[in-house]
Structures are given as structure tokens and as C-alpha cells.
Design a protein around this motif. Structure first.
Motif, mmCIF file in Angstrom:
data_model
loop_
_atom_site.group_PDB
_atom_site.id
_atom_site.type_symbol
_atom_site.label_atom_id
_atom_site.label_comp_id
_atom_site.label_asym_id
_atom_site.label_seq_id
_atom_site.Cartn_x
_atom_site.Cartn_y
_atom_site.Cartn_z
ATOM 1 N N SER A 270 10.521 7.618 -8.054
ATOM 2 C CA SER A 270 9.711 6.923 -9.056
ATOM 3 C C SER A 270 8.848 7.896 -9.839
ATOM 4 N N LEU A 271 8.298 8.892 -9.149
ATOM 5 C CA LEU A 271 7.432 9.857 -9.821
ATOM 6 C C LEU A 271 8.213 10.809 -10.718
ATOM 7 N N LEU A 272 9.417 11.192 -10.284
ATOM 8 C CA LEU A 272 10.177 12.196 -11.018
ATOM 9 C C LEU A 272 11.100 11.604 -12.074
ATOM 10 N N VAL A 273 11.619 10.410 -11.821
ATOM 11 C CA VAL A 273 12.646 9.852 -12.710
ATOM 12 C C VAL A 273 12.136 8.635 -13.467
ATOM 13 N N ASP A 274 11.503 7.702 -12.758
ATOM 14 C CA ASP A 274 11.129 6.428 -13.362
ATOM 15 C C ASP A 274 9.705 6.408 -13.892
ATOM 16 N N SER A 275 9.051 7.549 -13.934
ATOM 17 C CA SER A 275 7.681 7.652 -14.473
ATOM 18 C C SER A 275 6.698 6.750 -13.745
ATOM 19 N N GLY A 276 6.868 6.625 -12.442
ATOM 20 C CA GLY A 276 5.920 5.860 -11.627
ATOM 21 C C GLY A 276 6.118 4.379 -11.634
ATOM 22 N N GLY A 277 7.262 3.906 -12.090
ATOM 23 C CA GLY A 277 7.482 2.474 -12.187
ATOM 24 C C GLY A 277 7.593 1.760 -10.858
ATOM 25 N N HIS A 278 8.042 2.472 -9.809
ATOM 26 C CA HIS A 278 8.245 1.833 -8.502
ATOM 27 C C HIS A 278 7.355 2.434 -7.418
ATOM 28 N N VAL A 279 6.275 3.080 -7.800
ATOM 29 C CA VAL A 279 5.384 3.684 -6.798
ATOM 30 C C VAL A 279 4.776 2.621 -5.903
ATOM 31 N N LEU A 280 4.377 1.487 -6.512
ATOM 32 C CA LEU A 280 3.746 0.425 -5.719
ATOM 33 C C LEU A 280 4.711 -0.114 -4.665
ATOM 34 N N ASN A 281 5.980 -0.304 -5.031
ATOM 35 C CA ASN A 281 6.967 -0.760 -4.061
ATOM 36 C C ASN A 281 7.141 0.252 -2.928
ATOM 37 N N ALA A 282 7.125 1.548 -3.279
ATOM 38 C CA ALA A 282 7.253 2.586 -2.255
ATOM 39 C C ALA A 282 6.057 2.564 -1.307
ATOM 40 N N VAL A 283 4.851 2.343 -1.896
ATOM 41 C CA VAL A 283 3.646 2.279 -1.056
ATOM 42 C C VAL A 283 3.731 1.096 -0.103
ATOM 43 N N TRP A 284 4.192 -0.055 -0.600
ATOM 44 C CA TRP A 284 4.322 -1.222 0.276
ATOM 45 C C TRP A 284 5.333 -0.961 1.395
ATOM 46 N N MET A 285 6.436 -0.283 1.081
ATOM 47 C CA MET A 285 7.414 0.061 2.114
ATOM 48 C C MET A 285 6.799 0.987 3.167
ATOM 49 N N LEU A 286 6.018 1.956 2.704
ATOM 50 C CA LEU A 286 5.385 2.880 3.641
ATOM 51 C C LEU A 286 4.363 2.160 4.511
ATOM 52 N N MET A 287 3.618 1.224 3.933
ATOM 53 C CA MET A 287 2.668 0.434 4.717
ATOM 54 C C MET A 287 3.398 -0.450 5.728
ATOM 55 N N ALA A 288 4.561 -0.962 5.350
ATOM 56 C CA ALA A 288 5.351 -1.755 6.291
ATOM 57 C C ALA A 288 5.796 -0.905 7.476
ATOM 58 N N ALA A 289 6.189 0.362 7.203
ATOM 59 C CA ALA A 289 6.571 1.258 8.290
ATOM 60 C C ALA A 289 5.391 1.526 9.222
ATOM 61 N N VAL A 290 4.194 1.728 8.609
ATOM 62 C CA VAL A 290 2.989 1.952 9.423
ATOM 63 C C VAL A 290 2.669 0.718 10.263
ATOM 64 N N ALA A 291 2.820 -0.474 9.681
ATOM 65 C CA ALA A 291 2.562 -1.712 10.422
ATOM 66 C C ALA A 291 3.541 -1.869 11.586
ATOM 67 N N LEU A 292 4.811 -1.555 11.349
ATOM 68 C CA LEU A 292 5.798 -1.619 12.427
ATOM 69 C C LEU A 292 5.433 -0.651 13.546
ATOM 70 N N LEU A 293 5.005 0.551 13.172
ATOM 71 C CA LEU A 293 4.645 1.546 14.178
ATOM 72 C C LEU A 293 3.428 1.102 14.986
ATOM 73 N N MET A 294 2.441 0.522 14.322
ATOM 74 C CA MET A 294 1.252 0.023 15.025
ATOM 75 C C MET A 294 1.614 -1.134 15.945
ATOM 76 N N ALA A 295 2.466 -2.048 15.458
ATOM 77 C CA ALA A 295 2.888 -3.171 16.292
ATOM 78 C C ALA A 295 3.652 -2.686 17.520
ATOM 79 N N LEU A 296 4.478 -1.648 17.334
ATOM 80 C CA LEU A 296 5.208 -1.095 18.476
ATOM 81 C C LEU A 296 4.249 -0.487 19.493
ATOM 82 N N GLY A 297 3.220 0.216 18.989
ATOM 83 C CA GLY A 297 2.226 0.787 19.898
ATOM 84 C C GLY A 297 1.478 -0.284 20.686
ATOM 85 N N VAL A 298 1.118 -1.383 20.014
ATOM 86 C CA VAL A 298 0.436 -2.486 20.708
ATOM 87 C C VAL A 298 1.347 -3.101 21.758
ATOM 88 N N TYR A 299 2.623 -3.287 21.403
ATOM 89 C CA TYR A 299 3.580 -3.859 22.359
ATOM 90 C C TYR A 299 3.720 -2.971 23.588
#
Length: 305
Positions: A270-299
Motif C-alpha cells: 500500500s505504501l509503495l504501490v497504492d499510495s497508502g490506500g490500504h494501510v488501514l486494512n493492513a493495520v486492522w489485519m495486524l491488530m487481528a494477529a495481535v488479538a489472536l496472539l493475546m487470546a492464545l496466551g490467555v488460553y
């Protein structure tokens, strides 16, 4: 089916008293004097017992010196049946169960688990000290039991253990197909990489497509490998909570890694090709990965406690 010997020993230690009482009651129900020198009687007893107690494998008798009197009687379901030696005349006085039987006042004694030379699997033996009419030791009657089948019997798990090879075959097919799909993706990435070198020019977009193919192939390969290792190549005890923890941890770890890599790729693209058009989607995906990791740690924390 392969055995997890450490898990079997843990199960034995958990149910040790129940196992010993069961085997002692079985042995005391036999007429040791009649079975000591009558192989036909031993064969009949083994035939009846194996129908109700599939964990019973071998029976043989010995004289007071520990020498086997007759050939070993095998149950129909004993493992490695064709490789079994007859056993008549063999000196078994040095075996652990003989040492236990000679040094105890109990009529029946049960050994700890050991790797049987006869079946090549974990087994336990039960020895009945046979006395004559005058109260003197006339010989010893020995039965060998398959420890894995015995524990499955106590847990009521015989049917699942019987059809488990069918499940393993299905999981092997699924895992194998996933590995093949990952190989196809890696092959497609290699072809795209070769074309990128041939065509030249602006390779930024092509490079991201190649990385996505490689990453997806890696994630699918890891998933297929996990299925093969967990469901086919390893022996699992479904009654133990550690088995579920290990399987869930491996699957969730593979998903977290795949989502994290894809989110980073989307962010860079998004930063190199799409001029930042999908940065927000990438951030949400990264936050989802962090949430999964935290949930796994709690489990893992809660399941351990």
C-alpha cells in the motif's frame, strides 16, 4: 499403532491400584494346579479370556526352578504372533516377575510395566504361585498383558482405538493434499520469479505477488505438516488436556504467523504501490494477529492452571 510409552506409563501410574486389583482377581479365579501342566486347559482359558479381555496376550507355566514347562499359549489377537518362539524349556528364573514371586508371600503378584521381548511393546505380567495339596510351591502360572490395550479397556476406548487407523488415513490424505497445494504455489512463485527476471522493467508489483504466493504456500505447508504430525505421525491421548493444548497452540501459531506476514505485505504494498490506500486494512489485519496472539496466551495460561 505406535505407542507413546511415556504417556502409557503415566496412565499406568494413575490407575496402578485398579490395574493390580483387576489382574489379581483374574489370576485368583484360575485353578493354578489344573493349568500348571495341562496345555489344552491353558489354551481353553486363553480362548475364553481373550473374548472378554482383549488385553490378555500370553500364558505359560514354570516349575519351581523357573523353567518353562510347556510352549507358550497365545491369544488370537497377540502382536507378532508369527514370530513367537515356542518357549518350552526356557529358563526364566532371572526374569523380574520370578524374583518378585519368590520374594513375596502373596499368592498373586503383578509387575511394573516393561518392554516385552515377546511382543516388543509395553506389557505387565501377573504371576500366580501354585501350591500342591501339602502347601508346597509346585510351580508358577504367568500371564502377560498388553498395557496399551489394558488402559484402553479401562477407559472404554476400544472402539475408538479400533477405527483410529481409518481416521489416520483420512488425515494423511488431507495433510498430503495441503502439502501438494503448497508445492504448487511455490512452483507458481518460482515461475513468476523467472518471468520477472526475463521481462525486467518495474518489478515492484510482481515482487509483491511472488512474496504473497510464497507466504501463502508456506502457511498452507505448515498447516498440512501440522495435521500430519499431530494426527498421523504421533500417538495422541485424547483424554489428556495437554494433547488439546499442543494441537490448538500449533494451529493458532500457524494462523498468527500467516496473518502477520500478510498484513505486513499489504502495508508495504500500500505504501509503495497504492499510495497508502490500504494501510488501514493492513493495520486492522495486524491488530487481528495481535488479538489472536493475546487470546492464545490467555488460553495457555488458563488451561495450564
Amino acid at each position: 499403532m505406535r505407542q507413546n510409552h511415556l504417556r502409557l506409563i503415566e496412565n499406568y501410574q494413575q490407575y496402578e491400584q485398579a490395574i493390580h486389583r483387576l489382574l489379581e482377581s483374574m489370576m485368583t479365579s484360575f485353578s493354578g494346579t489344573a493349568l500348571l501342566s495341562d496345555r489344552d486347559a491353558q489354551t481353553g482359558v486363553m480362548s475364553r479370556i481373550s473374548r472378554y479381555y482383549p488385553f490378555a496376550e500370553l500364558m505359560y507355566s514354570m516349575d519351581i526352578n523357573g523353567v518353562q514347562l510347556m510352549d507358550t499359549v497365545c491369544s488370537p489377537g497377540v502382536s507378532y504372533r508369527q514370530q513367537r518362539e515356542p518357549g518350552k524349556g526356557r529358563d526364566r528364573s532371572h526374569r523380574p516377575y520370578m524374583l518378585i514371586a519368590r520374594n513375596t508371600e502373596n499368592q498373586v503378584c503383578v509387575t511394573d510395566p516393561y518392554l516385552s521381548c515377546a511382543t516388543h511393546q509395553l506389557a505387565i505380567s501377573s504371576v500366580q504361585v501354585v501350591h500342591d495339596s501339602e502347601g508346597n510351591v509346585a510351580g508358577y502360572l504367568v500371564m502377560n498383558f498388553n498395557l496399551q490395550r489394558l488402559i484402553s479397556y479401562l477407559k472404554g476406548d476400544q472402539i475408538r482405538a479400533g477405527i483410529h487407523p481409518v481416521f489416520q488415513t483420512i488425515y494423511a490424505a488431507i495433510g498430503g493434499m495441503l502439502v501438494l497445494v503448497s508445492m504448487l504455489l511455490i512452483y507458481a512463485a518460482g515461475v513468476s520469479l523467472w518471468k520477472a527476471f526475463e521481462l525486467g522493467g518495474d518489478v515492484t508489483t510482481r515482487s509483491f505477488g511472488i512474496v504473497i504466493l510464497i507466504t501463502l504456500g508456506l502457511a498452507i505447508f505448515d498447516l498440512g505438516k501440522t495435521i500430519l504430525e499431530e494426527e498421523v505421525l504421533s500417538n495422541k491421548d485424547i483424554h489428556h488436556h495437554d494433547t488439546s493444548r499442543r494441537t490448538i497452540t500449533r494451529f493458532m501459531s500457524a494462523i498468527v504467523i500467516a496473518v502477520s506476514i500478510e498484513s505486513l505485505l499489504l502495508m508495504f504494498k500500500s505504501l509503495l504501490v497504492d499510495s497508502g490506500g490500504h494501510v488501514l486494512n493492513a493495520v486492522w489485519m495486524l491488530m487481528a494477529a495481535v488479538a489472536l496472539l493475546m487470546a492464545l496466551g490467555v488460553y495457555l495460561k488458563l488451561s495450564k492452571e
